[in-house]
Design an enzyme around this catalytic site. Sequence first.
Site, short mmCIF file in Angstrom:
data_model
loop_
_atom_site.label_atom_id
_atom_site.label_comp_id
_atom_site.label_asym_id
_atom_site.label_seq_id
_atom_site.Cartn_x
_atom_site.Cartn_y
_atom_site.Cartn_z
N LEU A 252 114.08 -17.80 -15.42
CA LEU A 252 115.11 -17.50 -14.42
C LEU A 252 115.32 -16.00 -14.30
CD1 LEU A 252 117.86 -20.24 -15.00
CD2 LEU A 252 116.16 -20.11 -13.17
N CYS A 262 96.75 -18.56 -14.04
CA CYS A 262 97.17 -19.97 -14.09
C CYS A 262 98.06 -20.40 -12.93
CB CYS A 262 97.89 -20.25 -15.41
SG CYS A 262 96.80 -20.19 -16.85
N ARG A 329 94.25 -10.51 -12.42
CA ARG A 329 94.12 -11.61 -11.46
C ARG A 329 95.46 -11.92 -10.80
NH1 ARG A 329 90.85 -15.71 -15.33
NH2 ARG A 329 92.18 -14.64 -16.84
#
Length: 437
Positions: A252, A262, A329
């Site tokens: 959060l 991922c 990435r």
Amino acid sequence: MKNIAIIGTGYVGLVTGVCLSEIGHHVTCVDIDQAKIETLQQGISPIYEPGLEELTKDNVQRGRLHFTTSYHQAFAEAEVIFIAVGTPQNPDGSANLTYVQQVSEQIGRHLTRRDTVIVTKSTVPVGTNRKVRDWIISQAPVDTRIHTVSNPEFLREGSAVQDTFQGDRIVIGTDSPFASILMEEVYSPFGLPIFSTDIESAELIKYASNAFLATKISFINEIANLCEKLGANVEDVAAGMGMDTRIGSQFLRAGIGYGGSCFPKDTKALVQLAGDVQHNFDLLESVIRVNHEQQRKLFTKAMEVLGSLQGKRIAMLGLAFKPNTDDMREAASLILIEELQKAGADIIAYDPIAMKKAQAILGDTIEYSQSVTECIQNADAAMIVTEWEDIKNTPLSTYVEQMKTPVILDGRNCYTIEEAAGYPVSYYSIGRPSSTT
């Protein structure tokens, strides 16, 4: 202790192999990249991950960890073979299983044991482990018995070694009692909870977990954007939400979106997987869209604050998608650099670890510096993109002293509003009131 083979020495394969050797198993990692294997044989890790290189070197020296390019050598005594190769995105967002199929067929050709447990560690769509078994059998001797297991990984880059030894759970999906017992023996030294289920459920658990975490990130970023318009403080909102045990405080933290290997890939793959069975995953499509927009947030703020960016010198602090990794990435920095260059800005960047990988992608299209202080010298604005410790610990006085105009666009909320108010800086963060002088 077991004899284990790991196919693939990328992030997942290497961390898995090293940690399994650390708990006493005899592990042989196989990869077709000869140069990488030679480097690993010297105990040198090709990726940056805290603690990994030390464990690699130690277990190589102890004779428990080996690296080879030979499938025959890797499988000679292997009781368990892990598949840990990449599953890159296809153009439509689905997972590309080319490497998984190739290594499955290699397993079939080189098997020497009648009963072998094949464990898929790669993140793969539901149904892949059934295909793996078929691919292996198509190449294996007729009397070979294959036991397939889905064993998804839940490693966070930057804390993967810690996550392996102190994880929340180990998921084992199989319909083979033989494989289930063997896998529990493999993992028992970790002392972690083991959750056993069917293959399809195990395959979906990884995608569902990452998609849910990505949803929490996009949700709090949308709340942050609302806070900016309503005059609220997203940190207070998140703290109040997180005190509810049904919600929890993790993931959060407002910022400029998620990246890495991922979340972006897995969310898109799950949307595609849902589409394959005629299910419209509207919620997750919105999560992806929100994140796409959030990664450009600092550029939008820069345009609002500075007006034209033509010829402006922008200091970019942090390039990796998160701290404690050199992974570029899906990094927000790459998206921001592209937008800034289109607007005519000159960019100078600093990252304590990811500079080499960034240069391989960006070349000489931007400048590079060796410290925060050097990076922000004479800059018209500074963008905080990755919350590295040395960036977080840089005093605000340094910005005042070094910058042409002390405009700070903090994409990770590294400083408090109270701190910023104590200095003659123009400070803009995510989901919080601005502090300008």
